[in-house]
Structures are given as C-alpha cells and as structure tokens.
Write a protein that holds these residues in place. Structure first.
Motif, PDB file in Angstrom:
ATOM      1  N   SER A   4       0.864  -1.187   0.000  1.00 30.29           N
ATOM      2  CA  SER A   4       0.000   0.000   0.000  1.00 30.29           C
ATOM      3  C   SER A   4       0.898   1.233   0.000  1.00 30.29           C
ATOM      4  O   SER A   4       1.931   1.242   0.672  1.00 30.29           O
ATOM      5  N   ASP A 243      -3.108  -0.794  -3.087  1.00 27.42           N
ATOM      6  CA  ASP A 243      -3.907   0.420  -2.900  1.00 27.42           C
ATOM      7  C   ASP A 243      -3.010   1.647  -2.793  1.00 27.42           C
ATOM      8  O   ASP A 243      -1.987   1.622  -2.102  1.00 27.42           O
ATOM      9  N   ASN A 354      -7.665   1.235  -7.917  1.00 22.57           N
ATOM     10  CA  ASN A 354      -6.833   1.145  -6.707  1.00 22.57           C
ATOM     11  C   ASN A 354      -6.362   2.514  -6.199  1.00 22.57           C
ATOM     12  O   ASN A 354      -5.507   2.612  -5.317  1.00 22.57           O
ATOM     13  N   HIS A 356      -7.406   5.859  -4.130  1.00 22.70           N
ATOM     14  CA  HIS A 356      -8.425   6.278  -3.165  1.00 22.70           C
ATOM     15  C   HIS A 356      -8.106   7.690  -2.692  1.00 22.70           C
ATOM     16  O   HIS A 356      -6.947   8.006  -2.430  1.00 22.70           O
ATOM     17  N   LEU A 383     -11.766  -0.475   3.451  1.00 17.98           N
ATOM     18  CA  LEU A 383     -10.776  -0.940   2.469  1.00 17.98           C
ATOM     19  C   LEU A 383     -10.328  -2.361   2.801  1.00 17.98           C
ATOM     20  O   LEU A 383     -10.259  -3.238   1.918  1.00 17.98           O
TER      21      LEU A 383
END
Ligand code: FAD
Ligand code: UDP
Length: 395
Positions: A4, A243, A354, A356, A383
């Motif tokens: 992430s 993400d 992906n 946000h 998430l």
C-alpha cells in the motif's frame, strides 16, 4: 516490497497507514513532500524552546468517543478545564466569541439585554445555536439589531480578510462554524474533549507511524515516484497493483489540467518577545474589525507551557493560493462552481480502481481533525473489508 502507498503524512495519511499496517498486516509506504510528518497539525520547538504550531493554532476538540480513545493510544492530553475560549478585539475592547448571552450583556444595557435574551429564547430555545445569517432573517427589529451587530463587528471584516469575500458570498457552512449561542457558554467549541496532545501533535503522529510495517519517506513528492496513466499507477517504473491512498490536492495530482481548484492560503508571522506574557489575556484573539491579520495566537497558553523563556506569538495573514512554490493550500473554497470542477477531477480518479482519495485536500472539504480521523478510521476498515471480500471470492 510495499503493498500500500499512502501519499501525505497528515492526519488522514497517518491514521490510514497505521490501520492498514496494524489490522491488515499491510506493508505501507508513506510519501510526504514536506520535511516532516503531521501535515498542517505539525508542531515543533522554536529556537526559544517554545512549542509552536507551524501552520496555525490547532486545538483538538471532539464529541466522538471512538476518535478520542483511538488518539489516546498514541498520546496523553493537556485538556482545557474550561474549554478553548476566544475573544474578539473590537477597537481594543475584548468580547467573547462565539457571540453568546455573556457577550450580549457586555454590549447592551441590562434592560435591553433582558428583553433581547427573552426574545432569543422564545424564538430559538434556550441552549440553541443560530447562525448569524439565520439570525439576520428574524423579523423582530430588536433581534435584527443584534444580528446586525454580530454581522458587522464579528463577521464582516474578518471574513473579508480570511476569504476575500463577504459572509453572503461564502458557503453558509463556513460562517455556521461559529454560531450565535443562546446560552452563557464562552467556549469556542462545545465539544466534550478539548485540548492538545501533551507532547504535541508531531509526537502523537510519530507514535502512530511507529510500526514495523510502516516506512516513511519525507522530502519526497509523490509526483517524482508515481505516474498515473489510463492503464494504472506506476511506482518507480513498475505497475503498482496495491492500494494507493492520496491525501494531497486532487487538481495537482493531474497537473491541474482542467484548471486550478481555488484555495485560500495563509502567511504566518511569528514573533518572539522577551517578556513573560503578551498580555492579550487569551491564547487566541480574533481581530474582527481592524488589522490585515485575522488573529493572534500566544502559544504558551494554547499548549499549556509553563516557565517558558519569553513568549512566542503568531499573526495570520490570509491570501489567495496561486500554486507558487512554497505556498500551501489551506482552505478549500466551497461553492457549486468549485465543487463542479472538483468532480471533474474526481471522475478521472474513479477510473483507477486502486486509487483512493481521502483528506481535507483530496476531498476538497473543510474537515476538523476529529472528523478526518473518524473518516480515516472508517475508510481503512472498509478498504480492508473489501479486500477480504475479494480474497474470499477468489478462493
Ligand atoms: P493535511 O494536514 O493537509 O495533510 C496532507 C499532507 O499531504 C501534507 O503534509 C502535504 O504536504 C502532503 N502532500 C500533498 N501533496 C503531496 C505529494 N504530491 N506528495 C507527497 N505529499 C504530499 N482542525 C481542528 O480540529 N482544530 C483546529 O484548531 C484546527 N485549526 C486549523 C488551523 C489552520 C490554519 C488550518 C489550515 C487547519 C486547521 N484545522 C484544525 C484543520 C486540520 O489542519 C485538518 O483537519 C487536518 O490537518 C487534515 O489532515 P489531512 O491529512 O487531511 O491534510
Ligand atoms: N469568523 C468570523 N469572525 C470570527 C470567527 C470566525 O468572521 O471571529 C468566520 C470566518 O468567515 C471564518 C469562519 O467564521 O472563516 C469559520 O471560523 P473558524 O474559527 O471555524 O475558522 P478556522 O479555525 O477553520 O480558520
């Protein structure tokens, strides 16, 4: 190496990174373009050893138990016994803001004040909150006179300085943050918890990011590491499938291709005085009818520091953000036109599943600290949950 990437180490980015790392076992990289974490909540010791808020006075206040207890995992607090109290300096005279029944009695003679108090309670109810713009619509001439007083002495000049626009021209949500209180409550906020982290905001966020799954890179602009194309997000030359949580200004993520989203910025003028006290009597004084700055903050009272060597204050001078280097966009300017422009960028962002968006800049919203922490906690939960569902579907 990372699964992430969080862009921006402000309140939003720090909470999301912590939750993904701790609850989801994610290896999270936080990229921050400034030289420090904490975003606009950042505080530091100045050269005289006084804890100052680099980007203007920040008072944590909330009624959300979940947020208070979450942050309390990372800090102890200096809570204000009588709440945060602000006064307006009206040509040298100090009156409590928000305007409340104490203020009414300072401004009006007793007989008039008694009558107006009764009228206000009859019209709105004891203990209620009424925005100045609502109060102005009241047909009673006595209430209208109070509304006009509040408008002229508390809102007009301050709002012109802060926004370059009159109270009529800006969103009612903004002036509504400081309503008229039909009560004897001098506190600026009516929340249950009000104060500052005992060792400062920066220390609180440093504790939050102190997790084995989190890597922080400051002095790094995400634009130098990440590329967005129609096919996806590229990180250091490779396609990144994890993400990506973006908390910066959304127009800047797309090189402002549809035009700049308007923001207000501030210049902070710090002064250190070799005396014990600046003698303004309050941690924050708003200048509502005069001066080019909006308010003066004296930090030792805001952060409850004792035995300091002198005192440090800051004046805030608002101006229109232009996007020039070293300027910081602090306040979104909420209106339908800007919202429409924001949505153009948002629709572009939606094309990348992906990617946000969360935070005061990325959502173009006027969040307080507690509201963004609350949002970030729920966002991270959602998430992780959607990820779990995807994994279960794939099994
Ligand atoms: P930010 O703090 O703005 O963090 C975003 C971060 O992203 C920044 O550090 C930025 O440098 C970084 N970033 C942006 N673009 C990039 C990029 N391309 N690459 C890498 N990093 C990037 N709230 C309260 O509750 N109480 C208060 O008293 C209070 N006072 C305030 C006073 C002022 C003057 C201001 C401006 C705000 C105040 N707030 C207050 C609001 C509070 O600051 C915000 O709620 C909070 O900081 C929002 O956190 P955030 O993470 O959304 O945004
Ligand atoms: N405001 C004002 N006079 C004051 C305090 C606030 O006119 O003494 C108006 C002004 O338009 C300001 C808004 O109310 O931008 C919201 O004030 P708040 O203190 O919530 O602003 P912030 O702390 O977010 O800068």
């Amino acid at each position: 190496m990372y699964d992430s990437i969080v862009i921006g180490a402000g309140a939003a980015g720090c909470v999301v990174a912590r939750q993904l790392a701790q609850l989801g076992g994610r290896r999270a990289l936080i990229i921050e373009k400034r030289g420090h974490i904490g975003g606009n909540c950042y505080d530091r010791l100045d050269e005289y050893g006084i804890l100052v808020h680099e980007y203007g006075p920040h008072i944590f206040h909330t009624n959300i138990e979940e947020v208070f207890s979450y942050l309390s995992r990372f800090t102890e607090w200096n809570l204000y016994k009588d709440g945060h109290q602000v006064v307006a300096n009206i040509n040298g005279r100090l009156i409590p803001v928000p305007f409340n029944l104490n203020t009414l009695r300072l401004v009006y003679e007793k007989e008039d004040a008694d009558e107006i108090e009764k009228k206000l309670i009859a019209a709105y109810g004891a203990g209620s909150r009424v925005t100045v713009m609502e109060l102005k619509k009241n047909p009673d001439p006595k209430i209208q006179a109070v509304a006009q007083y509040v408008y002229e002495n508390i809102f007009l000049h301050y709002t012109m300085k802060q926004w370059g626009q009159s109270p009529e021209e800006i969103s009612p949500e903004v002036t509504g943050r400081v309503p008229v209180l039909i009560s004897y409550d001098n506190r600026y906020f009516q929340d249950k918890y009000q104060g500052v982290p005992k060792d400062g905001f920066t220390a609180m966020f440093a504790n939050m990011l102190n997790h084995e799954n989190i890597t922080v890179r400051t002095n790094t602009d995400a634009a130098d590491l990440l590329q967005l194309t129609e096919d996806g997000i590229w990180f250091e030359g490779k396609k990144f499938e994890g993400d990506v949580i973006y908390t910066g200004a959304l127009d800047e993520l797309y090189q402002c291709r549809y035009g700049r989203l308007p923001y207000r910025s501030l210049r902070f003028a710090f002064s250190h005085l070799e005396k014990e006290d600046f003698q303004q009597g309050h941690s924050v004084v708003n200048y509502t009818v005069s001066e080019d700055f909006t308010r003066i903050t004296e930090f030792k009272y805001l952060t409850m520091q004792e035995n300091t060597n002198g005192t440090t204050i800051v004046r805030e001078y608002p101006f229109a953000y232009t996007g020039a280097e070293n300027e910081i966009p602090y306040y979104s300017i909420l209106n339908p036109e800007n919202e429409a422009l924001y949505q153009k960028y948002e629709q572009k962002a939606w094309l990348l599943p992906n990617l946000h968006l969360i935070g005061r800049l990325a959502e173009y919203k006027y969040y307080n600290i507690d509201a963004i922490v609350n949002k970030a906690l729920h966002f991270a939960d959602a998430l992780l949950q959607s990820n779990k569902t995807k994994e279960e579907r794939n099994e």
